[in-house]
Design a protein around this motif. Structure first.
Motif, PDB file in Angstrom:
ATOM      1  N   ASP A   1       0.945  -9.190  -9.555  1.00 26.26           N
ATOM      2  CA  ASP A   1       1.817  -8.114 -10.032  1.00 26.26           C
ATOM      3  C   ASP A   1       1.190  -6.739  -9.779  1.00 26.26           C
ATOM      4  N   ILE A   2      -0.128  -6.642  -9.910  1.00 23.56           N
ATOM      5  CA  ILE A   2      -0.790  -5.364  -9.606  1.00 23.56           C
ATOM      6  C   ILE A   2      -0.589  -5.032  -8.129  1.00 23.56           C
ATOM      7  N   ALA A   3      -0.781  -6.031  -7.283  1.00 23.54           N
ATOM      8  CA  ALA A   3      -0.611  -5.811  -5.843  1.00 23.54           C
ATOM      9  C   ALA A   3       0.817  -5.360  -5.517  1.00 23.54           C
ATOM     10  N   GLN A   4       1.806  -5.905  -6.258  1.00 21.33           N
ATOM     11  CA  GLN A   4       3.204  -5.543  -6.022  1.00 21.33           C
ATOM     12  C   GLN A   4       3.541  -4.174  -6.611  1.00 21.33           C
ATOM     13  N   SER A   5       2.824  -3.787  -7.680  1.00 21.69           N
ATOM     14  CA  SER A   5       3.220  -2.597  -8.428  1.00 21.69           C
ATOM     15  C   SER A   5       2.678  -1.301  -7.855  1.00 21.69           C
ATOM     16  N   ILE A   6       1.660  -1.390  -7.033  1.00 20.37           N
ATOM     17  CA  ILE A   6       1.064  -0.170  -6.470  1.00 20.37           C
ATOM     18  C   ILE A   6       1.138  -0.227  -4.948  1.00 20.37           C
ATOM     19  N   ASN A   7       1.037   0.918  -4.341  1.00 18.62           N
ATOM     20  CA  ASN A   7       0.935   0.972  -2.882  1.00 18.62           C
ATOM     21  C   ASN A   7      -0.543   0.764  -2.548  1.00 18.62           C
ATOM     22  N   GLU A   8      -0.944  -0.500  -2.634  1.00 18.76           N
ATOM     23  CA  GLU A   8      -2.353  -0.849  -2.516  1.00 18.76           C
ATOM     24  C   GLU A   8      -2.936  -0.382  -1.187  1.00 18.76           C
TER      25      GLU A   8
END
Length: 814
Positions: A683-690
């Motif tokens: 979810d972190i990977a999906q939530s930010i423009n990593e």
């Protein structure tokens, strides 16, 4: 007489001659040093930590009849140049008092080139230096001869270096020095941090396992007095802001009543503003007040340090450039403008006053907005409880490792087997695999899998199994690029008819037009022209002007201070609190309570507000700006799974805001456990423009690793060109070499340091156990208001419209 007896007898005799009495921690350090141990000395500021290690170093030389010109015996590593003068003066005093023939010198960025050239041939018995300058010595041909007699390394203020890539540089340098001198003693001097044991393990590396070390903690209670500077009425203190100028006239009497004062600000731009405003309100301070920060010229900084030490200055407005163990005995009073956002930093600054054994450290706290009064209370309580932040070490920083291997190749060269053995002896790289090390070597020799076709990246050659740099051009460029501090291109500021004042960042100067006025180094300056990397200026008589701003100025709230802040916020509900800060802010807290809720330490407050801007959701975890950035993005992503939404996000150290043009289904999301730790990684990977965040991180990594060259003195490469070059490499690795260790490091740094993922996970784990309270409000509350102001500020409204919007929102409370 044994060495231990000699050191103890001579040290105590010298102490008595100076009217001093030794502390137990000092005698313990003398004993363990004489026994050949390494270790850590942990003692309060101003308690004599320096002499706990300096005296046995000198006296061992006397006992063993090590004469003058016997070569380097001890290295004293310091984190900032401002410490060099104090340590040198303390060493010279000890050498004279103990009748030693030894000499001491410094080697930092401020050292004259003539002295540096001499030091390449011959070093003093004691050298005071920085991590960068030590690595430059390791990049010198014939360095093993310079270090062959080295017996001791002391790392001063180790806690300051530990949580940075400069700490990794120290680890790697120590690994090489131990490789040449297996019996080398390594000692650290540190203020109290939350992970003292780990800091000792990192400092000693593989040698920690030998158990020949000591951890010495002083049993000295340092008295601390925190005095908050309050306005006459709570209404005169702004609800948001970071300057604190509203309390200027309350600060002036404190300065005038003190013999000498250090006024700490959190940013260089804030220091410039306070210096100018103080002179406007108290012109009698002209000539006896100065300013000190890292962008001011070294000559001016040196003059300020000397004048402060001699008692010629009544006040100095400064930043963290005077944070550390600099001993200015005449300093009577410390004033802190705004919250330093961490308990350790607050105590460190407070310790600049009463900087002698048994003295009370007194610090005045000047809040920049109303809610910072609760931080003042939290800081006092945390200091009393001994709740201090940990400094987490950097692990597996391959950019620093590549720079270090190139340093070795530039000087004497290295063999792969020996280098790997030494590097694995560090805490940072004890987990490096054979495959990873081979990748590093191939990257230096062949440019790795993706840069092999470019000769510029074939930096190192292999001759008879020895990795070397044979190109003079590559060697010169590398020596000029050693270091792990990355900043924007700095522009020299010079008077048209006068001297050099200091540096400002290129991006600030690029915004100026001829005739624009700005404040710098205590002067009102009119910009004339930019020629190369020199900004020509003249003094101006105008009363107003811009203030240079510097990237990275805001410090996030620490986890320890955040936890105490949650406790103190609830205590502020009590009208007759024993603490004056909480009594003073009670009307504001009462308003928060009447409009919404004041959460307890085991509650999470969420506020909903609908106005002409749209639908707002405010969440208040009190975890700090960086954690809130990640939490806000995560919550926004998970909410979007319930309903297609577009968000504007804002945050401060207390909480964050989600703003949408359609209603936000926060209740439905809470019913579905929206704050769960399950699936957090994806979810972190999906939530930010990593990828974009990693791209920005990669710029610094590329510079440290030597992928991009910042230019020659007087002719550096422009920031935008360096940014373009680093982005080009990032794109190449992204498309063709995504197992590149530097590329992967950029993503790891985003998660570990920008998002503070470990703290984010801890915050979610805490929230899962908390009672969640949702309150719908019809107006912004005192907790929400500062976040709204931050959002308006970041939207780059004109100053007039921003003031109008803030005034309108503030009017909602009347």
């Amino acid at each position: 007489m044994t060495l231990e007896q000699f050191i103890k007898t001579q040290s105590q005799s010298w102490f008595q001659g100076n009217g001093w009495t030794s502390f137990d921690f000092q005698t313990q350090a003398w004993q363990h040093f004489a026994e050949g141990k390494s270790g850590m000395v942990n003692a309060p500021t101003g308690s004599g930590k320096t002499y706990s290690l300096l005296l046995p170093i000198v006296l061992e030389g006397t006992f063993k009849n090590i004469k003058q010109n016997s070569g380097l015996q001890a290295i004293w590593i310091i984190p900032i140049r401002a410490l060099a003068k104090e340590i040198q003066q303390a060493t010279e005093r000890a050498l004279f008092g103990l009748a030693s023939e030894w000499s001491v010198q410094t080697r930092t960025g401020d050292t004259a080139q003539k002295v540096k050239t001499q030091q390449k041939k011959k070093l003093p018995e004691i050298l005071i230096t920085t991590p960068e300058s030590l690595h430059i010595l390791l990049a010198t041909k014939g360095y093993p001869k310079l270090f062959k007699n080295l017996k001791t390394v002391v790392v001063d203020e180790w806690h300051e270096l530990l949580g940075s890539k400069r700490g990794v540089m120290v680890e790697l340098a120590l690994s090489r020095l131990r490789g040449m001198n297996p019996t080398l003693r390594t000692w650290g001097i540190s203020a109290t941090i939350g992970n003292m044991q780990e800091s000792l393990e990192v400092l000693l590396g593989e040698t920690y396992k030998a158990q020949n070390h000591a951890y010495i903690k002083a049993n000295i209670a340092k008295k601390l007095e925190v005095i908050s500077v309050l306005p006459d009425h709570i209404d005169s203190l702004p609800w948001a802001g970071h300057l604190g100028i509203k309390l200027l006239e309350k600060v002036v009497p404190i300065i005038l009543a003190s013999k000498s004062t250090l006024i700490f600000t959190n940013t260089r731009s804030q220091a410039e503003i306070w210096f100018q405003r103080l002179l406007e309100v108290a012109p009698e301070l002209a000539g006896i007040m100065a300013m000190h920060h890292g962008s001011i010229s070294k000559n001016l900084r040196g003059w300020v340090e000397d004048a402060l030490y001699d008692g010629r200055l009544k006040a100095v407005v400064c930043t963290s450039s005077l944070d550390l163990g600099v001993d200015f005995r005449p300093v009577e009073t410390i004033i802190q403008i705004g919250s330093p956002k961490g308990v350790a930093r607050f105590m460190q600054r407070a310790g600049r006053s009463g900087h002698r054994p048994g003295a009370t450290s007194k610090i005045y706290f000047v809040p920049t907005h109303s809610l910072e009064l609760i931080e003042a209370s939290a800081l006092r309580q945390a200091a009393l409880n001994g709740t201090i932040e940990s400094r987490l070490p950097y692990l597996r920083s391959f950019d620093v490792l590549l720079q270090y291997l190139t340093t070795l190749a530039v000087s004497e060269g290295f063999t792969a087997e020996k280098a790997l053995e030494e590097i694995r002896g560090t805490a940072s790289f004890n987990s490096i695999t054979d495959r990873e090390f081979t990748w590093c070597l191939n990257f230096l020799v062949y440019g790795g899998d993706s840069l092999g076709g470019y000769d510029d990246f074939h930096k190192v050659v292999i001759e008879d199994g020895v990795y070397k740099v044979v190109s003079r051009k590559i060697a010169m460029r590398h020596r000029m690029s050693i270091g792990a501090i990355v900043s924007d291109t700095m522009i020299q500021v010079r008077l048209k008819r006068g001297g050099f004042l200091g540096h400002v960042e290129e991006y600030f100067i690029s915004r100026l037009k001829p005739g624009d006025v700005f404040w710098f180094s205590g002067y009102n300056l009119e910009f004339v022209k930019l020629k190369g990397l020199k900004a020509e200026v003249v003094q101006s008589t105008k009363k107003t002007g811009l203030v240079p701003s510097y990237n990275g100025g805001r410090m996030p709230l620490s986890a320890e201070l955040g936890a105490m802040l949650r406790v103190k916020l609830r205590e502020a509900v009590i009208k007759e609190s024993a603490e004056k800060e909480l009594r003073f802010i009670y009307p504001l807290i009462a308003l928060q309570q009447s409009r919404s809720c004041v959460p307890s330490a085991n509650q999470l407050l969420i506020e909903k507000l609908t106005d002409h801007d749209g639908f707002h959701v405010f969440v208040f975890p009190f975890e700090g700006r960086l954690v809130h950035e990640g939490l806000a993005a995560l919550l926004a992503y998970r909410l979007s799974l319930f309903k297609k939404l577009t968000f504007t996000i804002a945050m401060n150290d207390y909480g964050f805001e989600l703003l949408s043009d359609t209603e936000i289904p926060i209740e439905e999301a809470l019913d579905s456990d929206v704050f769960t730790l399950r699936g957090i990684t994806d979810d972190i990977a999906q939530s930010i423009n990593e990828t974009e965040m990693a791209r920005r991180k990669f710029r610094d990594i590329a510079k440290i690793a030597g992928l991009v060259f910042s230019g020659f003195p007087g002719n550096p490469i422009k920031d935008r060109h360096m940014q373009a070059n680093s982005q080009l490499f990032f794109n190449v690795f992204h498309d063709m070499d995504n197992q590149n260790l530097l590329y992967r490091q950029a993503f790891e740094e985003v998660h570990e340091f920008q998002l503070e993922e470990a703290r984010l996970r801890a915050a979610l784990a805490r929230i899962e156990k908390q009672e969640i309270i949702i309150v719908e409000t019809d107006k912004p509350t005192p907790l929400a208001f500062p976040i709204l102001v931050d959002r308006l500020n970041s939207n780059h409204l004109s100053s007039e419209s921003l003031r109008d919007r803030i005034r309108k929102m503030a009017g909602d409370f009347s």
